[in-house]
Design a protein around this motif. Structure first.
Motif, short mmCIF file in Angstrom:
data_model
loop_
_atom_site.label_atom_id
_atom_site.label_comp_id
_atom_site.label_asym_id
_atom_site.label_seq_id
_atom_site.Cartn_x
_atom_site.Cartn_y
_atom_site.Cartn_z
N LYS A 10 -3.01 4.80 -49.89
CA LYS A 10 -2.59 2.46 -49.85
C LYS A 10 -3.28 1.55 -48.49
O LYS A 10 -2.57 1.01 -48.57
CB LYS A 10 -0.92 2.75 -49.84
CG LYS A 10 -0.48 2.98 -50.85
CD LYS A 10 0.76 3.38 -50.67
CE LYS A 10 2.15 4.64 -51.31
NZ LYS A 10 3.14 4.72 -51.36
N SER A 11 -4.58 2.01 -48.42
CA SER A 11 -5.08 1.37 -47.62
C SER A 11 -6.51 1.14 -48.07
O SER A 11 -7.06 1.98 -48.76
CB SER A 11 -5.48 1.55 -45.75
OG SER A 11 -6.08 3.52 -46.00
N HIS A 19 -9.67 -1.06 -41.34
CA HIS A 19 -8.17 -0.63 -42.35
C HIS A 19 -7.66 -2.04 -42.99
O HIS A 19 -7.17 -3.02 -42.60
CB HIS A 19 -6.97 0.37 -42.51
CG HIS A 19 -7.73 1.41 -42.11
ND1 HIS A 19 -7.82 2.49 -43.31
CD2 HIS A 19 -7.38 2.05 -40.68
CE1 HIS A 19 -8.34 3.57 -42.43
NE2 HIS A 19 -7.55 4.02 -41.32
N VAL A 21 -4.51 -3.24 -45.08
CA VAL A 21 -3.05 -2.51 -45.40
C VAL A 21 -2.65 -3.19 -46.20
O VAL A 21 -2.38 -5.03 -45.96
CB VAL A 21 -2.94 -2.16 -43.99
CG1 VAL A 21 -1.43 -1.66 -44.85
CG2 VAL A 21 -3.80 -0.84 -43.02
N HIS A 22 -2.54 -2.91 -47.36
CA HIS A 22 -1.02 -3.58 -48.05
C HIS A 22 0.06 -3.66 -47.08
O HIS A 22 0.71 -2.78 -47.13
CB HIS A 22 -1.14 -3.16 -49.90
CG HIS A 22 -2.28 -3.53 -50.56
ND1 HIS A 22 -2.99 -4.44 -51.19
CD2 HIS A 22 -3.76 -2.92 -50.87
CE1 HIS A 22 -3.80 -4.48 -51.55
NE2 HIS A 22 -4.32 -3.19 -51.61
N SER A 25 2.67 -1.96 -48.37
CA SER A 25 2.76 0.18 -48.25
C SER A 25 3.91 0.68 -46.77
O SER A 25 3.36 1.71 -46.81
CB SER A 25 1.86 0.02 -48.88
OG SER A 25 0.90 -0.07 -47.68
N LEU A 26 3.68 -0.55 -46.50
CA LEU A 26 4.45 0.23 -44.90
C LEU A 26 5.85 0.58 -45.06
O LEU A 26 6.09 1.08 -44.03
CB LEU A 26 4.29 -1.01 -43.89
CG LEU A 26 2.85 -1.44 -43.42
CD1 LEU A 26 2.95 -2.99 -42.75
CD2 LEU A 26 2.16 -1.07 -42.82
N SER A 279 2.19 9.52 -46.75
CA SER A 279 2.40 8.12 -46.58
C SER A 279 3.76 7.69 -46.18
O SER A 279 3.74 6.98 -44.96
CB SER A 279 1.60 8.17 -47.39
OG SER A 279 1.49 7.41 -48.57
N MET A 388 -1.57 -8.84 -46.31
CA MET A 388 -2.14 -7.57 -46.05
C MET A 388 -2.69 -8.22 -44.84
O MET A 388 -3.01 -8.97 -44.34
CB MET A 388 -3.78 -7.64 -46.97
CG MET A 388 -3.54 -7.39 -48.61
SD MET A 388 -4.74 -6.80 -49.32
CE MET A 388 -5.19 -8.81 -49.38
N LYS A 393 -9.80 0.67 -36.90
CA LYS A 393 -9.26 2.59 -37.33
C LYS A 393 -8.82 3.00 -36.06
O LYS A 393 -9.75 2.97 -34.87
CB LYS A 393 -10.39 3.06 -37.68
CG LYS A 393 -10.62 2.49 -39.20
CD LYS A 393 -11.72 3.62 -40.18
CE LYS A 393 -11.57 2.76 -41.50
NZ LYS A 393 -12.87 3.22 -42.63
N ALA A 408 -4.65 4.76 -43.09
CA ALA A 408 -3.66 3.70 -41.70
C ALA A 408 -1.96 3.63 -41.77
O ALA A 408 -1.55 3.24 -40.17
CB ALA A 408 -3.60 2.38 -42.72
N LEU A 409 -1.09 4.75 -42.80
CA LEU A 409 -0.25 4.68 -41.63
C LEU A 409 0.38 6.17 -41.43
O LEU A 409 0.78 6.39 -41.03
CB LEU A 409 0.40 4.66 -43.21
CG LEU A 409 1.01 3.13 -44.62
CD1 LEU A 409 1.62 4.01 -45.79
CD2 LEU A 409 1.27 2.29 -43.40
#
Length: 463
Positions: A10-11, A19, A21-22, A25-26, A279, A388, A393, A408-409
């Protein structure tokens, strides 16, 4: 230096040091994702988060349960970490005072686990005929146990039917004079008792949050898959159980004591197991027993942790943020040592290391609004106005030239979209043990080769 590139589905990596990240997705979805079921190997079980939509503990037919808040969960996590620190400190002090005394002393320590904070469970079969049970799995615990009928004192509510040993043709109790009974102390921190009339061995295990299980040490047929079953498996058949078990039927102990699942199945699985933690709580991972042939897994040796054999030790050499190595001496991590733990949620770092990591991460996040701290997490952001985000990282470097890049998560912990925090916390000082927690392990392929004395990490493990 071997570099293991570890991402999240998802990243998206926008460059080698960040990263993309959307935001959506968190947080977990309201429905269970079915695409991340993990490899269907010979002895592989689905791993689900006990508070997520994939959990049978939360289905419409389950008994009414009040799910803990994120704050509650992190409070439990803090208690688990405090206890791990105290248990290892007690062991270390006794070791320094007198090696002989330490090995024979009746320590008053409880089990080094806090089941209330352990997030993930698997379903196994017990008895003949088989009864399916949902057990929390924990690398920091040794004794496997479940609630048993007739619940002579107390049983909490669980999703599965409570196991009834009288209905199984393969069940038997262990006697007080058996060597299997005498070894219970080292796994539970309490001397076993003896049932006056039946001469049956009685255990009690109490966790750091005062949850406990008490009952008979027994033998039973444990079924992992349709082709893998273990006869005469030693486990606790709990007649008196109370605490924060959240609907699960008990615990699967994956520690290093002779009574643990790993040691009891050594002839079948060669003391090797692996897992991938999903995730988010709406995804599914796996727990696999036996050797893995994954070529992308890179190994670092286990280290010794104090005088305690239950935990799996690591040697951390350093950390980088956004491609820059942090100015942290490796001696900072060696001072208190380090373990990897499936039941601790947030990674705990030496104070010196945490301050360096936090400050470096903050420098890469200046474009985002700061949010107030959340429980044990002091570096939080408001991402509610974004679709986003870009985050630096983070890589961990382990002995043997292994570099592990976190997903990312595995870097962020979201209470809500307007409060997303850096998923690390500081110990009180540099002498406390470092704990590599389960948020940081998300989507990694983590391989425990206990017989070989090493642990491995690979990329995109849940796919």
């Amino acid at each position: 230096m071997v570099n293991v590139e570890l991402g999240v589905e998802k990243s998206i990596a926008i460059d080698v040091h960040h990263h993309l990240v959307h935001i959506k997705s968190l947080l977990p979805s309201s429905s269970c994702s079915t695409f991340a079921k993990g490899p269907k190997r010979k002895a592989s079980l689905d791993v689900v988060h006990k508070h997520g939509p994939c959990s049978l503990l939360n289905n419409n037919n389950s008994k009414s349960r009040i799910l803990p808040t994120q704050s509650n969960i992190l409070d439990l996590d803090k208690e688990r970490v405090n206890y791990i620190h105290s248990k290892l400190l007690l062991s270390s002090k006794n070791n320094k005072i007198d090696q002989k005394l330490a090995s024979s002393a009746n320590l008053t320590a409880k089990s080094g686990s806090l089941i209330g904070s352990a997030n993930y469970f698997v379903t196994v079969g017990l008895g003949t005929p088989i009864r399916n049970l949902s057990l929390v799995f924990d690398t920091g615990s040794d004794l496997t146990w479940t609630q048993c009928q007739p619940c002579s004192l107390s049983c909490y509510n669980q999703q599965d039917d409570i196991f009834d040993p009288s209905m199984s043709t393969s069940y038997s109790n262990i006697t007080c004079t058996s060597s299997d009974c005498t070894q219970i102390y080292a796994a539970t921190g309490r001397d076993p008792r003896c049932a006056r009339l039946t001469n049956a061995c009685i255990y009690k295990i109490q966790y750091a949050d005062e949850s406990f299980s008490e009952g008979y040490i027994s033998q039973e047929r444990l079924t992992i898959t349709q082709t893998d079953a273990i006869d005469n498996f030693l486990f606790g058949c709990g007649q008196n159980n109370q605490g924060l078990f959240n609907g699960s039927a008990g615990l699967l102990g994956l520690g290093r004591h002779p009574i643990s699942f790993i040691e009891q199945t050594s002839q079948l699985y060669n003391k090797t197991f692996s897992y991938c933690l999903p995730s988010t709580s709406s995804d599914t991972g796996y727990l696999t027993f036996g050797a893995t042939n994954d070529s992308d897994v890179k190994y670092t040796p286990f280290s010794n942790v104090s005088n305690n054999s239950s935990f799996y030790g690591l040697d951390i050499i350093g950390i980088s943020v956004g491609g820059t190595q942090l100015p942290i001496s490796s001696s900072t991590f060696f001072s208190g040592g380090a373990i990897i733990d499936s039941g601790t949620i947030i990674t705990r770092l030496p104070l010196t290391a945490y301050v360096n990591l936090r400050d470096s991460f903050q420098k890469g996040m200046t474009k985002y609004p700061i949010a107030s701290s959340f429980s044990i997490l002091d570096t939080c952001y408001d991402f509610s106005g974004n679709e986003m985000i870009f985050i630096p990282k983070i890589r961990f470097f382990f002995r043997g030239g292994v570099a592990v890049e976190l997903a990312a998560l595995g870097i962020l912990y979201a209470e809500s979209l307007d409060k997303v925090c850096l998923a690390f916390a500081a110990n009180e000082d540099d002498s406390d043990i470092t704990i590599f927690g389960n948020v940081q392990q998300r989507t990694l392929k983590v391989v425990y080769d206990v017989g070989g004395g090493k642990i491995g990490f690979g990329s995109n493990g849940c796919k």
